[in-house]
Design a protein around this motif. Structure first.
Motif, PDB file in Angstrom:
ATOM      1  N   ALA A 248       0.834  -1.207   0.000  1.00 28.25           N
ATOM      2  CA  ALA A 248       0.000   0.000   0.000  1.00 28.25           C
ATOM      3  C   ALA A 248       0.866   1.254   0.000  1.00 28.25           C
ATOM      4  N   PHE A 249       1.917   1.240   0.803  1.00 23.27           N
ATOM      5  CA  PHE A 249       2.856   2.366   0.843  1.00 23.27           C
ATOM      6  C   PHE A 249       3.479   2.598  -0.526  1.00 23.27           C
ATOM      7  N   ASN A 250       3.918   1.509  -1.152  1.00 24.70           N
ATOM      8  CA  ASN A 250       4.615   1.639  -2.431  1.00 24.70           C
ATOM      9  C   ASN A 250       3.701   2.210  -3.521  1.00 24.70           C
ATOM     10  N   ARG A 251       2.400   1.910  -3.403  1.00 30.83           N
ATOM     11  CA  ARG A 251       1.435   2.461  -4.365  1.00 30.83           C
ATOM     12  C   ARG A 251       1.006   3.874  -3.993  1.00 30.83           C
ATOM     13  N   GLY A 252       1.380   4.300  -2.769  1.00 27.87           N
ATOM     14  CA  GLY A 252       0.933   5.611  -2.307  1.00 27.87           C
ATOM     15  C   GLY A 252      -0.551   5.620  -2.008  1.00 27.87           C
ATOM     16  N   ASP A 253      -1.116   4.459  -1.685  1.00 29.80           N
ATOM     17  CA  ASP A 253      -2.555   4.315  -1.441  1.00 29.80           C
ATOM     18  C   ASP A 253      -2.844   4.550   0.037  1.00 29.80           C
ATOM     19  N   ILE A 254      -3.123   5.800   0.396  1.00 34.65           N
ATOM     20  CA  ILE A 254      -3.324   6.146   1.798  1.00 34.65           C
ATOM     21  C   ILE A 254      -4.602   5.531   2.354  1.00 34.65           C
ATOM     22  N   ILE A 291       3.259  12.246  -8.469  1.00 39.85           N
ATOM     23  CA  ILE A 291       4.132  12.798  -9.515  1.00 39.85           C
ATOM     24  C   ILE A 291       4.452  11.739 -10.560  1.00 39.85           C
ATOM     25  N   PHE A 292       4.692  10.492 -10.100  1.00 43.66           N
ATOM     26  CA  PHE A 292       5.008   9.406 -11.032  1.00 43.66           C
ATOM     27  C   PHE A 292       3.876   9.189 -12.029  1.00 43.66           C
ATOM     28  N   HIS A 293       2.631   9.282 -11.558  1.00 50.65           N
ATOM     29  CA  HIS A 293       1.487   9.030 -12.431  1.00 50.65           C
ATOM     30  C   HIS A 293       1.266  10.151 -13.448  1.00 50.65           C
ATOM     31  N   ARG A 294       1.913  11.280 -13.241  1.00 53.75           N
ATOM     32  CA  ARG A 294       1.735  12.405 -14.160  1.00 53.75           C
ATOM     33  C   ARG A 294       2.731  12.319 -15.317  1.00 53.75           C
ATOM     34  N   PRO A 295       2.285  12.525 -16.547  1.00 52.18           N
ATOM     35  CA  PRO A 295       3.231  12.597 -17.674  1.00 52.18           C
ATOM     36  C   PRO A 295       4.209  13.749 -17.446  1.00 52.18           C
ATOM     37  N   SER A 296       5.386  13.643 -18.056  1.00 55.87           N
ATOM     38  CA  SER A 296       6.428  14.636 -17.826  1.00 55.87           C
ATOM     39  C   SER A 296       6.020  16.040 -18.258  1.00 55.87           C
ATOM     40  N   ASN A 297       5.045  16.124 -19.191  1.00 51.97           N
ATOM     41  CA  ASN A 297       4.603  17.451 -19.635  1.00 51.97           C
ATOM     42  C   ASN A 297       3.414  17.977 -18.825  1.00 51.97           C
ATOM     43  N   GLU A 298       3.080  17.254 -17.753  1.00 52.90           N
ATOM     44  CA  GLU A 298       1.989  17.689 -16.875  1.00 52.90           C
ATOM     45  C   GLU A 298       2.446  17.680 -15.421  1.00 52.90           C
ATOM     46  N   ARG A 299       3.612  18.232 -15.200  1.00 50.68           N
ATOM     47  CA  ARG A 299       4.186  18.212 -13.857  1.00 50.68           C
ATOM     48  C   ARG A 299       4.017  19.544 -13.107  1.00 50.68           C
ATOM     49  N   ASN A 300       3.130  20.409 -13.580  1.00 51.04           N
ATOM     50  CA  ASN A 300       2.758  21.602 -12.816  1.00 51.04           C
ATOM     51  C   ASN A 300       1.517  21.228 -12.012  1.00 51.04           C
ATOM     52  N   ILE A 301       1.721  20.907 -10.730  1.00 51.29           N
ATOM     53  CA  ILE A 301       0.670  20.277  -9.934  1.00 51.29           C
ATOM     54  C   ILE A 301       0.076  21.286  -8.947  1.00 51.29           C
ATOM     55  N   PRO A 302      -1.222  21.531  -9.015  1.00 52.82           N
ATOM     56  CA  PRO A 302      -1.868  22.436  -8.065  1.00 52.82           C
ATOM     57  C   PRO A 302      -1.816  21.896  -6.635  1.00 52.82           C
ATOM     58  N   PHE A 303      -1.753  22.807  -5.674  1.00 52.26           N
ATOM     59  CA  PHE A 303      -1.769  22.411  -4.270  1.00 52.26           C
ATOM     60  C   PHE A 303      -2.991  21.539  -3.962  1.00 52.26           C
ATOM     61  N   ALA A 304      -4.113  21.848  -4.601  1.00 50.65           N
ATOM     62  CA  ALA A 304      -5.354  21.120  -4.313  1.00 50.65           C
ATOM     63  C   ALA A 304      -5.220  19.643  -4.666  1.00 50.65           C
ATOM     64  N   ASP A 305      -4.520  19.340  -5.788  1.00 53.52           N
ATOM     65  CA  ASP A 305      -4.331  17.939  -6.185  1.00 53.52           C
ATOM     66  C   ASP A 305      -3.446  17.200  -5.187  1.00 53.52           C
ATOM     67  N   ILE A 306      -2.409  17.895  -4.714  1.00 52.94           N
ATOM     68  CA  ILE A 306      -1.505  17.273  -3.732  1.00 52.94           C
ATOM     69  C   ILE A 306      -2.237  17.051  -2.410  1.00 52.94           C
ATOM     70  N   ALA A 307      -3.049  18.022  -2.011  1.00 54.83           N
ATOM     71  CA  ALA A 307      -3.816  17.893  -0.769  1.00 54.83           C
ATOM     72  C   ALA A 307      -4.760  16.702  -0.840  1.00 54.83           C
ATOM     73  N   PHE A 308      -5.387  16.502  -2.017  1.00 53.52           N
ATOM     74  CA  PHE A 308      -6.312  15.380  -2.170  1.00 53.52           C
ATOM     75  C   PHE A 308      -5.572  14.046  -2.117  1.00 53.52           C
ATOM     76  N   ALA A 309      -4.424  13.959  -2.812  1.00 57.02           N
ATOM     77  CA  ALA A 309      -3.664  12.700  -2.885  1.00 57.02           C
ATOM     78  C   ALA A 309      -3.068  12.317  -1.541  1.00 57.02           C
ATOM     79  N   THR A 310      -2.651  13.323  -0.755  1.00 55.09           N
ATOM     80  CA  THR A 310      -1.970  13.048   0.515  1.00 55.09           C
ATOM     81  C   THR A 310      -2.905  13.126   1.720  1.00 55.09           C
TER      82      THR A 310
END
Length: 386
Positions: A248-254, A291-310
Protein backbone atom coordinates in the motif's frame (compact mmCIF):
# COMPACT_ATOMS: atom_id res chain seq x y z
CA UNK A 1 36.47 -46.28 9.68
CA UNK A 2 35.92 -47.31 13.31
CA UNK A 3 34.29 -44.01 14.32
CA UNK A 4 31.65 -44.18 11.59
CA UNK A 5 30.87 -47.80 12.44
CA UNK A 6 30.40 -46.78 16.07
CA UNK A 7 28.03 -44.00 15.03
CA UNK A 8 25.98 -46.41 12.89
CA UNK A 9 25.48 -48.61 15.94
CA UNK A 10 24.76 -45.66 18.23
CA UNK A 11 22.26 -43.99 15.86
CA UNK A 12 20.42 -46.71 13.88
CA UNK A 13 18.14 -44.17 12.16
CA UNK A 14 21.23 -42.53 10.66
CA UNK A 15 23.07 -45.74 9.79
CA UNK A 16 22.55 -45.26 6.06
CA UNK A 17 23.90 -41.70 6.16
CA UNK A 18 27.00 -42.74 8.07
CA UNK A 19 27.53 -45.72 5.73
CA UNK A 20 27.50 -43.34 2.74
CA UNK A 21 30.14 -41.15 4.40
CA UNK A 22 32.25 -44.20 5.17
CA UNK A 23 32.12 -45.46 1.58
CA UNK A 24 33.09 -42.10 0.07
CA UNK A 25 35.91 -41.66 2.57
CA UNK A 26 37.23 -45.15 1.87
CA UNK A 27 37.28 -44.45 -1.86
CA UNK A 28 38.92 -41.04 -1.27
CA UNK A 29 36.18 -39.26 -3.19
CA UNK A 30 36.65 -36.04 -1.25
CA UNK A 31 34.46 -33.83 -3.43
CA UNK A 32 31.53 -36.21 -3.17
CA UNK A 33 32.26 -36.64 0.53
CA UNK A 34 32.13 -32.86 1.00
CA UNK A 35 28.77 -32.65 -0.74
CA UNK A 36 27.40 -35.46 1.43
CA UNK A 37 28.70 -33.79 4.60
CA UNK A 38 27.04 -30.50 3.65
CA UNK A 39 23.74 -32.29 3.12
CA UNK A 40 24.21 -34.07 6.46
CA UNK A 41 24.77 -30.91 8.53
CA UNK A 42 22.03 -28.95 6.76
CA UNK A 43 19.48 -31.54 7.81
CA UNK A 44 18.43 -30.85 11.40
CA UNK A 45 17.02 -34.36 11.59
CA UNK A 46 20.57 -35.76 11.58
CA UNK A 47 21.51 -33.85 14.73
CA UNK A 48 21.22 -36.05 17.80
CA UNK A 49 22.98 -35.00 20.97
CA UNK A 50 26.58 -34.09 20.19
CA UNK A 51 26.94 -36.28 17.08
CA UNK A 52 27.74 -33.34 14.78
CA UNK A 53 30.49 -32.13 17.10
CA UNK A 54 31.85 -35.67 17.34
CA UNK A 55 31.73 -35.92 13.57
CA UNK A 56 34.16 -33.02 13.25
CA UNK A 57 36.46 -33.94 16.11
CA UNK A 58 36.85 -37.60 15.19
CA UNK A 59 36.28 -37.67 11.45
CA UNK A 60 36.39 -34.41 9.49
CA UNK A 61 39.57 -33.22 11.21
CA UNK A 62 41.46 -36.14 9.68
CA UNK A 63 41.04 -34.84 6.12
CA UNK A 64 39.98 -31.19 6.46
CA UNK A 65 42.96 -29.95 4.45
CA UNK A 66 41.98 -32.13 1.51
CA UNK A 67 38.56 -30.60 0.88
CA UNK A 68 37.42 -27.20 -0.38
CA UNK A 69 38.12 -24.75 2.43
CA UNK A 70 34.94 -22.73 1.87
CA UNK A 71 32.91 -25.91 2.14
CA UNK A 72 34.82 -26.81 5.29
CA UNK A 73 33.81 -23.50 6.87
CA UNK A 74 30.19 -23.96 5.85
CA UNK A 75 30.21 -27.38 7.49
CA UNK A 76 31.90 -26.04 10.63
CA UNK A 77 29.50 -23.09 10.76
CA UNK A 78 26.56 -25.49 10.91
CA UNK A 79 28.30 -27.66 13.52
CA UNK A 80 29.00 -24.60 15.68
CA UNK A 81 25.24 -24.08 16.06
CA UNK A 82 25.07 -27.32 18.02
CA UNK A 83 27.09 -26.00 20.95
CA UNK A 84 24.77 -25.09 23.80
CA UNK A 85 27.08 -22.30 24.97
CA UNK A 86 27.92 -19.59 22.39
CA UNK A 87 31.33 -19.23 24.06
CA UNK A 88 32.09 -22.84 23.14
CA UNK A 89 31.03 -22.15 19.56
CA UNK A 90 33.38 -19.14 19.48
CA UNK A 91 36.26 -21.24 20.80
CA UNK A 92 35.53 -23.93 18.21
CA UNK A 93 35.48 -21.45 15.31
CA UNK A 94 38.59 -19.67 16.61
CA UNK A 95 40.48 -22.97 16.45
CA UNK A 96 39.33 -23.42 12.84
CA UNK A 97 40.34 -19.84 12.02
CA UNK A 98 43.79 -20.34 13.54
CA UNK A 99 44.25 -23.46 11.44
CA UNK A 100 43.24 -21.62 8.25
CA UNK A 101 45.53 -18.68 8.94
CA UNK A 102 48.46 -20.94 9.74
CA UNK A 103 47.89 -22.80 6.51
CA UNK A 104 47.65 -19.54 4.58
CA UNK A 105 50.91 -18.22 6.05
CA UNK A 106 52.79 -21.17 4.53
CA UNK A 107 51.95 -19.94 1.03
CA UNK A 108 55.02 -18.10 -0.23
CA UNK A 109 54.11 -17.22 -3.81
CA UNK A 110 50.46 -16.66 -4.71
CA UNK A 111 47.75 -16.79 -2.10
CA UNK A 112 44.93 -19.17 -2.83
CA UNK A 113 41.85 -16.91 -3.09
CA UNK A 114 39.76 -19.60 -1.44
CA UNK A 115 41.99 -19.34 1.63
CA UNK A 116 41.22 -15.62 1.91
CA UNK A 117 37.52 -16.23 1.37
CA UNK A 118 37.45 -19.08 3.89
CA UNK A 119 39.17 -16.94 6.55
CA UNK A 120 36.68 -14.13 5.91
CA UNK A 121 33.69 -16.44 6.13
CA UNK A 122 34.98 -18.02 9.32
CA UNK A 123 35.34 -14.55 10.87
CA UNK A 124 31.72 -13.81 9.98
CA UNK A 125 30.51 -16.99 11.64
CA UNK A 126 32.51 -15.93 14.67
CA UNK A 127 30.88 -12.51 14.62
CA UNK A 128 27.43 -14.06 14.69
CA UNK A 129 28.19 -15.94 17.89
CA UNK A 130 29.94 -12.93 19.41
CA UNK A 131 26.68 -11.01 19.04
CA UNK A 132 24.95 -13.70 21.09
CA UNK A 133 27.55 -13.01 23.76
CA UNK A 134 26.67 -9.27 23.58
CA UNK A 135 30.10 -8.41 22.17
CA UNK A 136 28.75 -5.66 19.90
CA UNK A 137 31.96 -3.60 20.02
CA UNK A 138 34.06 -6.46 18.65
CA UNK A 139 31.52 -7.16 15.92
CA UNK A 140 31.38 -3.48 14.93
CA UNK A 141 35.17 -3.54 14.56
CA UNK A 142 35.00 -6.82 12.62
CA UNK A 143 32.53 -5.37 10.12
CA UNK A 144 34.52 -2.17 9.68
CA UNK A 145 37.82 -4.00 9.17
CA UNK A 146 36.41 -6.35 6.54
CA UNK A 147 34.09 -3.98 4.67
CA UNK A 148 36.69 -3.00 2.05
CA UNK A 149 37.85 -6.60 1.72
CA UNK A 150 34.34 -7.80 0.94
CA UNK A 151 33.63 -5.00 -1.51
CA UNK A 152 36.92 -5.62 -3.34
CA UNK A 153 36.32 -9.35 -3.84
CA UNK A 154 36.04 -10.22 -7.53
CA UNK A 155 34.64 -13.55 -8.62
CA UNK A 156 34.20 -14.70 -5.03
CA UNK A 157 31.57 -17.20 -4.03
CA UNK A 158 28.34 -15.29 -3.25
CA UNK A 159 28.21 -17.16 0.05
CA UNK A 160 31.17 -15.08 1.27
CA UNK A 161 29.33 -11.82 0.65
CA UNK A 162 26.15 -13.30 2.12
CA UNK A 163 28.01 -14.27 5.32
CA UNK A 164 29.27 -10.69 5.76
CA UNK A 165 25.89 -9.07 5.20
CA UNK A 166 24.13 -11.61 7.42
CA UNK A 167 26.31 -10.54 10.35
CA UNK A 168 25.73 -6.89 9.41
CA UNK A 169 21.98 -7.58 9.54
CA UNK A 170 22.27 -9.19 12.96
CA UNK A 171 24.42 -6.33 14.26
CA UNK A 172 22.21 -3.48 13.03
CA UNK A 173 19.10 -5.38 14.13
CA UNK A 174 20.54 -5.36 17.64
CA UNK A 175 21.94 -1.82 17.83
CA UNK A 176 20.37 0.09 14.89
CA UNK A 177 19.87 2.27 13.01
CA UNK A 178 17.00 0.84 10.97
CA UNK A 179 18.19 2.23 7.62
CA UNK A 180 21.55 0.46 7.91
CA UNK A 181 19.80 -2.79 8.77
CA UNK A 182 17.56 -2.26 5.75
CA UNK A 183 20.50 -1.80 3.37
CA UNK A 184 22.42 -4.74 4.84
CA UNK A 185 19.36 -6.99 4.60
CA UNK A 186 18.87 -6.12 0.93
CA UNK A 187 22.53 -6.91 0.24
CA UNK A 188 22.21 -10.20 2.11
CA UNK A 189 19.18 -11.14 0.00
CA UNK A 190 21.01 -10.15 -3.18
CA UNK A 191 23.75 -12.70 -2.46
CA UNK A 192 21.54 -15.45 -1.04
CA UNK A 193 19.19 -18.00 -2.50
CA UNK A 194 15.80 -17.83 -0.84
CA UNK A 195 15.71 -21.64 -0.58
CA UNK A 196 18.98 -21.64 1.38
CA UNK A 197 17.57 -19.42 4.14
CA UNK A 198 15.99 -21.44 6.93
CA UNK A 199 12.21 -20.88 7.35
CA UNK A 200 12.55 -19.38 10.84
CA UNK A 201 15.21 -16.95 9.60
CA UNK A 202 13.06 -16.01 6.59
CA UNK A 203 10.13 -15.15 8.86
CA UNK A 204 12.22 -13.12 11.27
CA UNK A 205 14.03 -11.31 8.46
CA UNK A 206 10.77 -10.51 6.67
CA UNK A 207 9.31 -8.92 9.82
CA UNK A 208 12.42 -6.91 10.65
CA UNK A 209 12.92 -5.82 7.05
CA UNK A 210 9.31 -4.65 6.77
CA UNK A 211 9.56 -2.59 9.95
CA UNK A 212 12.96 -1.18 8.92
CA UNK A 213 11.61 -0.20 5.49
CA UNK A 214 8.75 1.67 7.12
CA UNK A 215 10.80 3.35 9.84
CA UNK A 216 14.31 3.74 8.42
CA UNK A 217 15.61 7.28 7.98
CA UNK A 218 15.31 8.42 4.35
CA UNK A 219 13.99 5.04 3.17
CA UNK A 220 11.32 5.79 0.58
CA UNK A 221 11.88 3.11 -2.06
CA UNK A 222 10.04 -0.05 -1.02
CA UNK A 223 10.19 -1.58 -4.47
CA UNK A 224 13.60 -3.06 -3.62
CA UNK A 225 12.01 -5.16 -0.87
CA UNK A 226 8.96 -6.05 -2.93
CA UNK A 227 11.23 -7.28 -5.73
CA UNK A 228 12.60 -10.03 -3.46
CA UNK A 229 10.66 -13.14 -2.40
CA UNK A 230 11.31 -12.56 1.31
CA UNK A 231 7.86 -11.13 2.08
CA UNK A 232 6.27 -14.40 0.98
CA UNK A 233 7.48 -15.77 4.33
CA UNK A 234 4.71 -13.68 5.95
CA UNK A 235 1.93 -15.12 3.80
CA UNK A 236 -0.67 -16.99 5.82
CA UNK A 237 0.72 -15.75 9.16
CA UNK A 238 -0.50 -13.13 11.63
CA UNK A 239 2.19 -10.79 10.24
CA UNK A 240 0.95 -10.79 6.66
CA UNK A 241 -0.46 -7.29 7.23
CA UNK A 242 3.12 -5.95 7.17
CA UNK A 243 3.52 -7.14 3.59
CA UNK A 244 0.15 -5.62 2.67
CA UNK A 245 1.21 -2.37 4.32
CA UNK A 246 4.40 -2.17 2.27
CA UNK A 247 2.48 -2.72 -0.96
CA UNK A 248 0.00 0.00 0.00
CA UNK A 249 2.86 2.37 0.84
CA UNK A 250 4.62 1.64 -2.43
CA UNK A 251 1.43 2.46 -4.37
CA UNK A 252 0.93 5.61 -2.31
CA UNK A 253 -2.55 4.32 -1.44
CA UNK A 254 -3.32 6.15 1.80
CA UNK A 255 -6.91 4.87 2.02
CA UNK A 256 -5.76 1.24 1.82
CA UNK A 257 -3.01 2.01 4.32
CA UNK A 258 -5.57 3.34 6.80
CA UNK A 259 -7.76 0.25 6.35
CA UNK A 260 -4.82 -2.12 7.00
CA UNK A 261 -3.73 -0.17 10.08
CA UNK A 262 -7.30 -0.06 11.36
CA UNK A 263 -7.64 -3.83 11.05
CA UNK A 264 -4.34 -4.43 12.85
CA UNK A 265 -4.24 -1.48 15.23
CA UNK A 266 -3.00 -3.41 18.28
CA UNK A 267 -0.02 -4.93 16.47
CA UNK A 268 0.71 -1.64 14.72
CA UNK A 269 0.72 0.30 17.98
CA UNK A 270 3.10 -2.28 19.45
CA UNK A 271 5.76 -0.82 17.13
CA UNK A 272 6.38 2.76 18.41
CA UNK A 273 8.71 3.52 15.49
CA UNK A 274 5.87 2.80 13.05
CA UNK A 275 3.46 5.05 14.89
CA UNK A 276 5.97 7.91 15.06
CA UNK A 277 6.58 7.96 11.29
CA UNK A 278 3.10 6.99 10.12
CA UNK A 279 1.85 10.33 8.75
CA UNK A 280 5.21 11.60 7.56
CA UNK A 281 6.11 8.58 5.41
CA UNK A 282 2.70 7.98 3.87
CA UNK A 283 2.34 11.64 2.85
CA UNK A 284 5.80 11.76 1.23
CA UNK A 285 5.16 8.54 -0.67
CA UNK A 286 1.71 9.65 -1.79
CA UNK A 287 3.33 12.79 -3.22
CA UNK A 288 5.98 10.78 -5.10
CA UNK A 289 3.36 8.39 -6.51
CA UNK A 290 1.18 11.32 -7.61
CA UNK A 291 4.13 12.80 -9.52
CA UNK A 292 5.01 9.41 -11.03
CA UNK A 293 1.49 9.03 -12.43
CA UNK A 294 1.74 12.40 -14.16
CA UNK A 295 3.23 12.60 -17.67
CA UNK A 296 6.43 14.64 -17.83
CA UNK A 297 4.60 17.45 -19.64
CA UNK A 298 1.99 17.69 -16.87
CA UNK A 299 4.19 18.21 -13.86
CA UNK A 300 2.76 21.60 -12.82
CA UNK A 301 0.67 20.28 -9.93
CA UNK A 302 -1.87 22.44 -8.06
CA UNK A 303 -1.77 22.41 -4.27
CA UNK A 304 -5.35 21.12 -4.31
CA UNK A 305 -4.33 17.94 -6.19
CA UNK A 306 -1.50 17.27 -3.73
CA UNK A 307 -3.82 17.89 -0.77
CA UNK A 308 -6.31 15.38 -2.17
CA UNK A 309 -3.66 12.70 -2.88
CA UNK A 310 -1.97 13.05 0.52
CA UNK A 311 -5.16 13.69 2.54
CA UNK A 312 -3.55 16.84 3.95
CA UNK A 313 -5.09 20.26 4.55
CA UNK A 314 -4.09 22.56 1.70
CA UNK A 315 -2.19 24.87 4.05
CA UNK A 316 0.23 22.00 4.87
CA UNK A 317 1.06 21.10 1.27
CA UNK A 318 3.89 23.62 0.98
CA UNK A 319 5.61 22.19 4.06
CA UNK A 320 5.36 18.66 2.61
CA UNK A 321 6.82 19.71 -0.75
CA UNK A 322 9.65 21.60 0.94
CA UNK A 323 10.46 18.48 2.94
CA UNK A 324 10.53 16.34 -0.22
CA UNK A 325 12.79 18.91 -1.91
CA UNK A 326 15.19 18.99 1.05
CA UNK A 327 15.45 15.17 1.03
CA UNK A 328 16.33 15.19 -2.66
CA UNK A 329 13.26 13.09 -3.52
CA UNK A 330 12.09 15.63 -6.06
CA UNK A 331 13.52 18.66 -7.86
CA UNK A 332 11.49 21.68 -8.84
CA UNK A 333 10.00 24.89 -7.50
CA UNK A 334 6.99 26.21 -5.61
CA UNK A 335 4.82 29.04 -6.91
CA UNK A 336 3.15 30.35 -3.77
CA UNK A 337 1.08 32.93 -5.61
CA UNK A 338 -0.49 30.42 -8.03
CA UNK A 339 -0.36 27.57 -5.47
CA UNK A 340 1.40 25.30 -7.96
CA UNK A 341 4.38 22.97 -7.63
CA UNK A 342 6.53 22.55 -10.76
CA UNK A 343 8.39 19.24 -10.67
CA UNK A 344 11.34 18.63 -12.99
CA UNK A 345 12.59 15.34 -11.55
CA UNK A 346 11.46 12.64 -9.13
CA UNK A 347 13.69 10.03 -7.50
CA UNK A 348 13.81 6.81 -9.58
CA UNK A 349 11.99 3.88 -8.02
CA UNK A 350 11.91 0.12 -8.31
CA UNK A 351 8.52 -0.57 -9.86
CA UNK A 352 6.04 -3.39 -9.27
CA UNK A 353 4.45 -5.27 -12.19
CA UNK A 354 1.35 -3.07 -12.21
CA UNK A 355 3.49 0.06 -12.27
CA UNK A 356 5.63 -1.36 -15.07
CA UNK A 357 2.42 -2.08 -16.99
CA UNK A 358 1.36 1.52 -16.55
CA UNK A 359 4.76 2.69 -17.78
CA UNK A 360 4.43 0.39 -20.79
CA UNK A 361 1.04 1.92 -21.61
CA UNK A 362 2.51 5.39 -21.29
CA UNK A 363 5.35 4.54 -23.67
CA UNK A 364 2.86 3.07 -26.13
CA UNK A 365 0.80 6.27 -25.96
CA UNK A 366 3.94 8.31 -26.51
CA UNK A 367 4.83 6.18 -29.55
CA UNK A 368 1.35 6.72 -30.98
CA UNK A 369 1.63 10.45 -30.41
CA UNK A 370 5.01 10.59 -32.16
CA UNK A 371 3.62 8.62 -35.10
CA UNK A 372 0.62 10.95 -35.36
CA UNK A 373 2.98 13.93 -35.36
CA UNK A 374 5.02 12.34 -38.14
CA UNK A 375 1.90 11.75 -40.26
CA UNK A 376 0.77 15.32 -39.68
CA UNK A 377 4.15 16.73 -40.76
CA UNK A 378 4.17 14.51 -43.85
CA UNK A 379 0.67 15.67 -44.73
CA UNK A 380 1.40 19.36 -44.23
CA UNK A 381 4.83 19.47 -45.86
CA UNK A 382 4.85 16.86 -48.68
CA UNK A 383 7.69 18.69 -50.45
CA UNK A 384 10.07 17.70 -47.66
CA UNK A 385 9.50 14.01 -48.33
CA UNK A 386 9.75 13.95 -52.12
Amino acid sequence: MDFLREEQSKYPTLAGRYAALSELFGRKLYHELTVELLLFVKDDATSIGSNWIDLYQRFIVTFQDKINQLSLIRICGEIARRFQDPAQAVAFLESILTHLQTKKDKVTSTVNPHATEAVLMCRMYLGSFQLRLKQETQVKKLLAENKDVVESLVGADPLVHAAYYRVACEYYSAVGPADKFYKSALMFLAYSLYEDIKPAERFSLAINLSVAALTGENVFNFGEVLATPILSALKGTDKEWLSDLLHAFNRGDIDQFNIIVGNNRAQYNAQPALVNKEDYVKEILALMVLIFHRPSNERNIPFADIAFATRLPQNQVEWLVMRALSLGLIKGSIDQVESIVSVKWVQPRVLEKDQLGELQDRLAAWGTKVNDTLLYVEDQTPELFQ
